[in-house]
Design an enzyme around this catalytic site. Structure first.
Site, short mmCIF file in Angstrom:
data_model
loop_
_atom_site.label_atom_id
_atom_site.label_comp_id
_atom_site.label_asym_id
_atom_site.label_seq_id
_atom_site.Cartn_x
_atom_site.Cartn_y
_atom_site.Cartn_z
N GLU A 145 -17.99 64.34 48.44
CA GLU A 145 -18.13 63.55 47.21
C GLU A 145 -18.48 64.43 46.01
OE1 GLU A 145 -17.24 60.60 46.44
OE2 GLU A 145 -16.67 60.04 48.48
N CYS B 12 3.83 48.22 44.80
CA CYS B 12 2.39 47.97 45.00
C CYS B 12 2.14 46.77 45.94
CB CYS B 12 1.72 47.69 43.65
SG CYS B 12 -0.04 47.43 43.83
N ASP C 29 -15.23 54.14 41.38
CA ASP C 29 -14.98 55.39 40.67
C ASP C 29 -13.87 55.13 39.65
OD1 ASP C 29 -12.68 55.24 42.15
OD2 ASP C 29 -12.71 57.35 42.77
N CYS D 62 4.18 49.32 39.94
CA CYS D 62 4.03 47.94 40.42
C CYS D 62 5.12 47.55 41.43
CB CYS D 62 4.03 46.99 39.23
SG CYS D 62 2.75 47.36 38.02
N TYR E 214 -21.96 55.50 41.50
CA TYR E 214 -20.76 55.67 42.33
C TYR E 214 -21.07 56.48 43.59
CZ TYR E 214 -16.91 57.74 44.62
OH TYR E 214 -16.10 58.18 45.64
N CYS F 58 -1.33 53.09 41.61
CA CYS F 58 -1.77 52.54 40.31
C CYS F 58 -2.46 53.67 39.55
CB CYS F 58 -2.71 51.36 40.57
SG CYS F 58 -3.09 50.41 39.10
#
Ligand code: SF4
Length: 220
Positions: free
Chosen positions: A42, A207, A143, A204, A125, A197
């Protein structure tokens, strides 16, 4: 306003989870639940691309296999090990975090987001991501990628801001209550933002959540 109808939430979850099972990338930090390794990944992933982090992740962990090894290291050595990743403030924070966890938590990374947030370099986050990805706690995490997906899908008029309270509230409604499913959901929505995205383009046409997305249905 967060999405009101439960059917929309259920459909979004179901479609995203099915897509992630088929299309999620096999990344090293997705194969482990070791909290120390998740924390390292992370910190490295903040402001650095996945492909670059993959190059450094194993090398860093070979050098510091445990949180105690990292806590014992000299600051100059840690900085040298971080070379190539940039943003050295992250290395300094990660080093401080390791020392704090060893000194105050018996070497065990906490699982409670509120406690995690008290550690150096850990914001909302990172705290929720570690709680979800290491401990499978059923918590929402947001995030930049996740915020973008939620904004486009449910709040298309809101300005980009990962700390947007409305976006967090929607993430909390979307996340499944079962920890292991929440793990997959959080990975999945992040993956959707990273690969479909994206900031550059909303693809799209391919998606999985288009039918429940305000932006996607408006452009259909
Ligand atoms: S349908 Fe388009 S805007 Fe909506 S989440 Fe998918 S890619 Fe993003």
């Amino acid at each position: 306003m967060p999405p009101k109808s439960t059917p929309d939430i259920l459909r979004f979850r179901r479609r995203l989870l099915a897509w992630y099972r088929r299309h999620g990338r096999d990344l090293p930090w997705r194969r482990t639940r070791d909290p120390y390794r998740i924390v390292v990944s992370e910190f490295m992933l903040q402001q650095t691309q996945v492909s670059r982090v993959e190059l450094f992740y194993h090398r860093f962990l070979a050098e510091y296999p445990s949180i105690e090894d990292l806590a014992r290291a000299r600051p100059a050595q840690v900085r040298e090990s971080w070379e190539g990743l940039g943003y050295y403030r992250r290395a300094a924070n990660l080093h401080q975090l390791a020392k704090t966890v060893v000194r105050e938590h018996d070497g065990l990374v906490p699982d409670d987001p509120e406690v995690l947030r008290e550690l150096p370099g850990v914001g909302r986050y990172t705290a929720t991501a570690v709680a979800s990805f290491a401990y499978e706690r059923p918590v929402a995490t947001v995030d930049t990628n996740i915020a973008r997906v939620i904004r486009r899908a449910f709040h298309p008029r809101r300005k980009p801001d990962p700390s947007d309270k409305v976006v967090w509230a929607t993430a909390e409604r979307l996340v499944p209550r079962r920890g292991s499913t929440a793990w997959a959901f959080n990975q999945g929505i992040m993956e959707l933002g990273a690969t479909v995205c994206t900031a550059r383009e909303a693809r799209c046409q391919i998606c999985p959540v288009r039918s429940v997305c305000k932006t996607g249905t408006a452009t259909a």
